[in-house]
Design a protein around this motif. Structure first.
Motif, PDB file in Angstrom:
ATOM      1  N   ALA A 132      41.537  57.075  23.248  1.00 55.16           N
ATOM      2  CA  ALA A 132      41.243  57.288  21.837  1.00 55.16           C
ATOM      3  C   ALA A 132      41.448  56.004  21.035  1.00 55.16           C
ATOM      4  CB  ALA A 132      42.139  58.385  21.269  1.00 55.16           C
ATOM      5  N   PRO A 133      40.506  55.669  20.144  1.00 56.24           N
ATOM      6  CA  PRO A 133      40.696  54.484  19.297  1.00 56.24           C
ATOM      7  C   PRO A 133      42.003  54.515  18.507  1.00 56.24           C
ATOM      8  CG  PRO A 133      38.425  55.194  19.186  1.00 56.24           C
ATOM      9  CD  PRO A 133      39.161  56.260  19.950  1.00 56.24           C
ATOM     10  N   SER A 134      42.486  55.700  18.162  1.00 53.28           N
ATOM     11  CA  SER A 134      43.779  55.780  17.474  1.00 53.28           C
ATOM     12  C   SER A 134      44.902  55.257  18.359  1.00 53.28           C
ATOM     13  CB  SER A 134      44.081  57.227  17.060  1.00 53.28           C
ATOM     14  OG  SER A 134      43.285  57.625  15.971  1.00 53.28           O
ATOM     15  N   ALA A 135      44.818  55.536  19.665  1.00 53.86           N
ATOM     16  CA  ALA A 135      45.834  55.024  20.595  1.00 53.86           C
ATOM     17  C   ALA A 135      45.738  53.509  20.706  1.00 53.86           C
ATOM     18  CB  ALA A 135      45.667  55.678  21.961  1.00 53.86           C
ATOM     19  N   ILE A 136      44.514  52.973  20.704  1.00 55.44           N
ATOM     20  CA  ILE A 136      44.335  51.523  20.712  1.00 55.44           C
ATOM     21  C   ILE A 136      44.926  50.925  19.437  1.00 55.44           C
ATOM     22  CG2 ILE A 136      42.657  49.646  20.777  1.00 55.44           C
ATOM     23  CD1 ILE A 136      42.876  51.186  23.396  1.00 55.44           C
ATOM     24  N   THR A 137      44.740  51.611  18.314  1.00 55.11           N
ATOM     25  CA  THR A 137      45.343  51.159  17.055  1.00 55.11           C
ATOM     26  C   THR A 137      46.857  51.087  17.182  1.00 55.11           C
ATOM     27  OG1 THR A 137      43.534  52.105  15.737  1.00 55.11           O
ATOM     28  CG2 THR A 137      45.604  51.678  14.594  1.00 55.11           C
ATOM     29  N   TYR A 176      45.743  52.213   8.509  1.00 54.98           N
ATOM     30  CA  TYR A 176      45.034  53.207   9.323  1.00 54.98           C
ATOM     31  C   TYR A 176      44.303  54.126   8.361  1.00 54.98           C
ATOM     32  CZ  TYR A 176      48.679  56.529   7.982  1.00 54.98           C
ATOM     33  OH  TYR A 176      49.531  57.341   7.262  1.00 54.98           O
ATOM     34  N   ASN A 177      43.146  54.671   8.768  1.00 55.07           N
ATOM     35  CA  ASN A 177      42.399  55.489   7.806  1.00 55.07           C
ATOM     36  C   ASN A 177      42.713  56.974   7.944  1.00 55.07           C
ATOM     37  OD1 ASN A 177      40.779  56.538   9.885  1.00 55.07           O
ATOM     38  ND2 ASN A 177      39.054  55.197   9.451  1.00 55.07           N
ATOM     39  N   VAL A 178      42.098  57.763   7.068  1.00 58.26           N
ATOM     40  CA  VAL A 178      42.494  59.171   6.929  1.00 58.26           C
ATOM     41  C   VAL A 178      42.156  60.029   8.140  1.00 58.26           C
ATOM     42  CG1 VAL A 178      42.318  59.127   4.410  1.00 58.26           C
ATOM     43  CG2 VAL A 178      40.324  59.802   5.769  1.00 58.26           C
ATOM     44  N   ILE A 179      41.292  59.542   9.050  1.00 56.77           N
ATOM     45  CA  ILE A 179      40.979  60.346  10.236  1.00 56.77           C
ATOM     46  C   ILE A 179      41.645  59.793  11.492  1.00 56.77           C
ATOM     47  CG2 ILE A 179      38.820  61.204   9.264  1.00 56.77           C
ATOM     48  CD1 ILE A 179      37.341  59.245  11.126  1.00 56.77           C
ATOM     49  N   THR A 180      42.501  58.790  11.322  1.00 55.15           N
ATOM     50  CA  THR A 180      43.256  58.245  12.449  1.00 55.15           C
ATOM     51  C   THR A 180      44.449  59.150  12.758  1.00 55.15           C
ATOM     52  OG1 THR A 180      42.611  56.018  11.803  1.00 55.15           O
ATOM     53  CG2 THR A 180      44.494  56.207  13.264  1.00 55.15           C
ATOM     54  N   SER A 181      44.811  59.234  14.016  1.00 56.00           N
ATOM     55  CA  SER A 181      45.932  60.081  14.421  1.00 56.00           C
ATOM     56  C   SER A 181      47.200  59.755  13.630  1.00 56.00           C
ATOM     57  CB  SER A 181      46.208  59.885  15.914  1.00 56.00           C
ATOM     58  OG  SER A 181      47.397  60.575  16.287  1.00 56.00           O
ATOM     59  N   GLY A 230      43.254  49.684  11.779  1.00 62.20           N
ATOM     60  CA  GLY A 230      42.429  50.365  12.768  1.00 62.20           C
ATOM     61  C   GLY A 230      41.764  51.594  12.201  1.00 62.20           C
ATOM     62  N   GLU A 231      40.536  51.846  12.648  1.00 62.92           N
ATOM     63  CA  GLU A 231      39.814  53.065  12.286  1.00 62.92           C
ATOM     64  C   GLU A 231      39.501  53.846  13.551  1.00 62.92           C
ATOM     65  OE1 GLU A 231      37.326  53.009   8.500  1.00 62.92           O
ATOM     66  OE2 GLU A 231      36.515  51.331   9.617  1.00 62.92           O
TER      67      GLU A 231
END
Length: 455
Positions: free
Chosen positions: A260-265, A283-288, A325-326
């Protein structure tokens, strides 16, 4: 705004079918308006591998030169390479690309000097309105044009920001016939020259604007099937998938599963905080929500933002954030002119994995704490009314309106969860993202919310 421009001007860029909507005359007028808006005496222009890109780039250059400004042409480039050139050369820039759109489309991404973004509210609307009066105006290019090879400077900049060291790695790379096919080989050649033992399994590195193998859009996981198979078949340590203009990167672990891109973030944030303790991470509003937890646990400051690159770049400048990160796979770096770069994100993953004797799935486990739905789009007639109905339905839960509606269910007996629903900027769609503490919780909330959205 002239109707021809209204059809192609979006929130953050220009995009449409080419030549039906975006042709040389439109590009030429926008090039002239770009100089008027930025006050440029010189500008940098790059382009992707789409069949219409040489003509569109030439027209943009003619428009710029018609205002007496000079052009630095860097030729074939990824979008982050154009941003790098804008930063290094201190020039405003135009990138000709439609990113992951179908092959019949093309577009323009514009920035001021130092890669500062230009969006609908920061100059793009004004440019489009002015360009409408320039469509039929005669143009006489008086500025000069200089062609330079910027690729080596781009590679040097990346490796200075994110050097890679450590154990041998086998990496499968899918460029989707997009611009990563131009930028990946010299980056990996430089890594090997620096002493890294890296074996590359290449997929679709040949530049081809018709995208003969699959769309260059890793956000659509169906385009990752070939890369996942290559990782498994070759026993690769990881896979990297880039979109058409290579400003986004998705990662596949050794099992062939999407990271998941959130994990990369979370991973990159951890690396940034190790270098600069106490730093700010966006981090944006749809990031974990795991990202905010990880940043806080490591002594950093996590700042939440709306979705959208112009917005996150502006917030990075305001807060002095080192990284952002997004969940869409865009990653932004202060040391890269606040711009996003899929290649820089990939280098951070390679660096982190190379430094530890673990598999990628094991490395990423600590950054993967919740179950996400992925983005689910629903066509609706009245997005505002649906959002208000959701707000009323979940009135007894914590809510905010930073970007659409976010509802936080907390961590009650029924499991922790949150969801965000926000309208598309360009289509009659509502975009839903749900995250839960486990599969059952996420699925339950997802289905409840979709039932309301879809009536």
């Amino acid at each position: 705004m002239h109707p021809r421009f209204a059809a192609v001007v979006k929130a953050y860029d220009v995009r449409g079918r080419s030549p039906e909507q975006l042709d040389a005359s439109l590009a030429r007028a926008l090039g002239a308006a770009f100089v008027d808006e930025t006050g440029a005496s010189k500008a940098v222009v790059g382009r992707d591998m789409r069949t219409s890109s040489p003509e569109i780039a030439g027209a943009i250059a003619d428009g710029i030169r018609s205002r007496g400004a000079d052009v630095v042409d860097i030729g074939l480039a990824s979008t982050d390479m154009l941003y790098c050139a804008s930063g290094v050369l201190e020039l405003p820039g135009v990138m000709v690309t439609a990113s992951h759109n179908p092959p019949g489309d093309n577009g323009l991404k514009m920035c001021r000097a130092g890669a500062r973004p230009i969006g609908i509210d920061t100059g793009l609307r004004a440019m489009a309105e002015a360009a409408g009066d320039l469509l039929d105006a005669p143009t006489e290019p008086t500025g000069s044009i200089e062609t330079i090879d910027f690729l080596s400077t781009y590679v040097e900049t990346l490796l200075r920001i994110a050097p890679v060291h450590g154990r041998p790695l086998k990496v499968a790379i899918d460029a989707g016939n997009g611009m990563a096919g131009h930028t990946v080989p010299p980056v990996f050649e430089a890594l090997r020259s620096a002493g890294n033992d890296l074996e590359v399994i290449p997929l679709y590195l040949e530049l081809d604007g018709t995208f003969p193998n699959h769309e260059a859009n890793p956000l659509d996981h169906s385009t990752l099937v070939d890369l996942q198979a290559a990782v498994r078949a070759n026993g690769a340590d990881l896979g990297l998938a880039f979109d058409g203009d290579a400003d986004r990167c998705f990662v596949i672990d050794e099992n062939g599963d999407v990271v998941a891109p959130s994990a990369i973030t979370g991973l990159i944030a951890t690396r940034a905080l190790a270098v600069e303790p106490g730093a700010t991470i966006l981090y944006n509003v749809i990031t974990s929500k795991a990202v905010a937890e990880i940043v806080s646990e490591r002594g950093g400051t996590a700042v939440r933002t709306p979705v959208g690159h112009s917005l996150i770049k502006a917030e990075m400048g305001r807060t002095g954030a080192v990284f952002g990160g997004e969940h869409s796979g865009h990653f932004y770096f202060r040391d890269f002119y606040l711009a996003d770069s899929g290649m820089l994100a990939a280098l951070h993953v390679l660096g982190a994995l190379g430094e530890q004797d673990v598999r990628l799935s094991e490395l990423m486990a600590e950054f993967t704490r919740y179950v996400a739905s992925g983005e689910i789009n629903s066509r609706v007639d009245d997005a505002a009314a649906v959002i208000e109905k959701l707000a009323s339905t979940y009135a007894d839960h914590e809510q905010d309106r930073m970007d659409g509606l976010t509802v936080d269910g907390g961590a009650g007996e029924d499991g922790g969860w949150w969801f965000n629903v926000r309208p598309s900027n360009t289509e009659p769609l509502l975009r839903l993202n749900v995250e839960g503490s486990d599969d059952d919780t996420m699925a339950r909330v997802r289905d409840e919310v979709l039932a309301i959205i879809r009536g």
